[in-house]
Design an enzyme around this catalytic site. Structure first.
Site: not given
Ligand code: PNS
Length: 164
Positions: A18, A42, A129
């Site tokens: 990122h 989430k 991630s």
């Protein structure tokens, strides 16, 4: 007119992949907004406040990088911020199908906004991630794949969880 780009994502947590994409975006556009999705369903490992704090800290010295949060439709947020571009990273062909669908749906929802894909440096093409969290949780080494601040926080979280 200055070009303003939005780089949306969950950033749970921010990875060096990122960081690489944001750095490239900051060179290409007058301003890039890292837009962290508020997604309570989430159950993220990192809270919204932590995700924002980490991104702000990593880009503290880069004046044209801003960190913000958003919910609802991405195109509505982009329009509200008067940005013209959505930036997404493409690591491998496997990313393409979903990214293509999202880009075309966003184009249909708002034809004035363009999605631009940037490729990270080769060494980050397998970083995600999800994998970072899994590898770290199972005792693997993630050094060099995430900012140091993320590594420290991960250590704190895993220790907290295991000692609880
Ligand atoms: O880092 P992620 O989880 O791959 O990012 C996905 C994100 C945030 C870009 C996507 O879920 C999104 O745009 N969510 C906002 C809701 C929305 O606009 N959905 C329609 C997308 S076509």
């Amino acid at each position: 007119m200055p070009t303003l780009a939005v780089y949306p994502g969950s950033f749970d947590p921010l990875t060096n992949g990122h960081v690489d994409i944001i750095t490239r975006g900051a060179r290409l556009f007058d301003r890039i907004i890292v837009a962290v999705l508020i997604n309570e369903e989430k159950k993220p490992l990192f809270s919204m406040a932590e995700r924002v704090e980490i991104a702000r800290e990593v880009f503290r010295h880069v004046p044209n990088v801003e960190v913000d949060t958003f919910d609802g439709l991405l195109v509505d947020y982009v329009e509200k911020r008067q940005a013209q571009v959505i930036v997404r990273g493409l690591r491998a062909v496997s990313d393409f199908e979903f990214e293509f669908q999202m880009a075309l749906m966003n184009q249909r929802l708002n034809g004035r906004i363009e999605t631009i894909f940037l490729m990270p440096a080769e060494q980050y093409t397998y970083t995600s991630s999800r994998l970072i969290k899994e590898v770290f949780r199972l005792g693997g080494r993630v050094h060099g794949l995430v900012p140091e601040m993320v590594e420290e926080r991960l250590r704190g979280k895993i220790t907290t969880r295991t000692s609880a």
